[in-house]
Scaffold this motif. Structure first.
Motif, PDB file in Angstrom:
ATOM      1  N   ASN A  13      41.806  39.890  30.561  1.00 19.66           N
ATOM      2  CA  ASN A  13      40.964  39.510  31.706  1.00 19.66           C
ATOM      3  C   ASN A  13      40.423  38.091  31.538  1.00 19.66           C
ATOM      4  OD1 ASN A  13      41.055  41.658  33.620  1.00 19.66           O
ATOM      5  ND2 ASN A  13      39.875  42.908  32.197  1.00 19.66           N
ATOM      6  N   PRO A  21      46.079  34.697  38.107  1.00 19.01           N
ATOM      7  CA  PRO A  21      45.538  36.062  38.142  1.00 19.01           C
ATOM      8  C   PRO A  21      44.053  36.102  38.522  1.00 19.01           C
ATOM      9  CG  PRO A  21      46.962  35.793  36.246  1.00 19.01           C
ATOM     10  CD  PRO A  21      46.769  34.419  36.837  1.00 19.01           C
ATOM     11  N   VAL A  26      42.938  39.649  40.107  1.00 18.10           N
ATOM     12  CA  VAL A  26      43.531  40.694  39.274  1.00 18.10           C
ATOM     13  C   VAL A  26      42.543  41.098  38.188  1.00 18.10           C
ATOM     14  CG1 VAL A  26      45.378  41.249  37.638  1.00 18.10           C
ATOM     15  CG2 VAL A  26      45.898  39.941  39.724  1.00 18.10           C
ATOM     16  N   GLY A  38      46.121  47.704  36.325  1.00 14.43           N
ATOM     17  CA  GLY A  38      45.064  46.889  36.905  1.00 14.43           C
ATOM     18  C   GLY A  38      45.092  46.964  38.420  1.00 14.43           C
ATOM     19  N   LEU A  40      43.878  44.657  42.336  1.00 10.93           N
ATOM     20  CA  LEU A  40      43.250  43.568  43.067  1.00 10.93           C
ATOM     21  C   LEU A  40      42.736  44.146  44.380  1.00 10.93           C
ATOM     22  CD1 LEU A  40      45.315  42.669  45.548  1.00 10.93           C
ATOM     23  CD2 LEU A  40      46.376  41.343  43.762  1.00 10.93           C
ATOM     24  N   SER A  57      51.389  38.169  47.026  1.00  8.52           N
ATOM     25  CA  SER A  57      50.175  38.761  46.453  1.00  8.52           C
ATOM     26  C   SER A  57      50.522  39.986  45.619  1.00  8.52           C
ATOM     27  CB  SER A  57      49.189  39.143  47.558  1.00  8.52           C
ATOM     28  OG  SER A  57      48.795  38.009  48.289  1.00  8.52           O
ATOM     29  N   LEU A  61      50.229  40.512  41.365  1.00 10.15           N
ATOM     30  CA  LEU A  61      49.637  41.622  40.610  1.00 10.15           C
ATOM     31  C   LEU A  61      50.621  42.178  39.592  1.00 10.15           C
ATOM     32  CD1 LEU A  61      47.494  43.801  39.989  1.00 10.15           C
ATOM     33  CD2 LEU A  61      48.445  45.101  41.925  1.00 10.15           C
ATOM     34  N   THR A  64      51.869  39.853  36.782  1.00  9.83           N
ATOM     35  CA  THR A  64      50.793  39.669  35.805  1.00  9.83           C
ATOM     36  C   THR A  64      50.732  40.848  34.850  1.00  9.83           C
ATOM     37  OG1 THR A  64      49.492  38.268  37.291  1.00  9.83           O
ATOM     38  CG2 THR A  64      48.288  39.404  35.531  1.00  9.83           C
ATOM     39  N   LEU A  65      50.799  42.057  35.381  1.00  8.90           N
ATOM     40  CA  LEU A  65      50.742  43.247  34.522  1.00  8.90           C
ATOM     41  C   LEU A  65      51.900  43.270  33.533  1.00  8.90           C
ATOM     42  CD1 LEU A  65      49.785  45.969  37.167  1.00  8.90           C
ATOM     43  CD2 LEU A  65      48.251  44.699  35.643  1.00  8.90           C
ATOM     44  N   ARG A 100      46.620  48.839  43.449  1.00  5.42           N
ATOM     45  CA  ARG A 100      46.704  49.098  42.017  1.00  5.42           C
ATOM     46  C   ARG A 100      48.136  48.902  41.535  1.00  5.42           C
ATOM     47  NH1 ARG A 100      42.480  51.024  39.595  1.00  5.42           N
ATOM     48  NH2 ARG A 100      40.772  51.830  40.829  1.00  5.42           N
TER      49      ARG A 100
END
Length: 143
Positions: A13, A21, A26, A38, A40, A57, A61, A64-65, A100
């Motif tokens: 984070n 992110p 995120v 995670g 957003l 978008s 998410l 990034t995960l 999610r």
């Protein structure tokens, strides 16, 4: 990386703050070597002009995960990674609420990792997108 899940979550984070992110909003909720989850919050800035959640978008998410999952699994001595391929199948959208995502590894090798992720609406669990990416593991150059 052999950190406990809360330390890893907090590090990830913090890592996103001031970068894409963080701008997307995120938030990593859980992070282990086996799964990164995670969310957003859907908001106007993440929408396409047609009123639906922008595809980028969703990618922001789930990519990034998956990337954070790769961070949690980097082989000893690796200097980082970069995404070399990604694919998304969109099955729905979101216009509000929370999106999610959950990412899990398919392959964690010395030179590549492959990750799958699913993005879904928090309100009803409906899948918005299925995602797969390949990460190339980077190594320090010799000399």
């Amino acid at each position: 990386m052999s950190e406990d899940s809360s330390a890893l979550r907090d590090m990830l984070n913090a890592r996103g703050a001031g970068h894409l992110p963080g701008h997307l909003g995120v938030v990593i909720e859980t992070a282990t070597a086996e799964e990164v989850a995670g969310f957003l919050d859907v908001r106007q800035e993440l929408m396409a002009p047609n009123g639906f959640l922008h595809a980028a978008s969703v990618i922001g998410l789930v990519d990034t995960l998956c990337g954070y999952g790769t961070v949690a699994n980097l082989p000893e001595g690796a200097s980082g990674f970069t995404t070399i391929e990604l694919k998304a199948n969109y099955l729905g959208t979101a216009r509000d609420g929370r999106l999610r995502g959950v990412a899990t590894p398919v392959h964690r090798g010395r030179t590549t990792h492959v990750w799958d992720a699913r993005a879904f609406r928090d309100s009803d669990g409906k899948t918005v997108a299925l995602f797969r990416c390949t990460q190339m593991i980077l190594w320090p150059s010799a000399g």
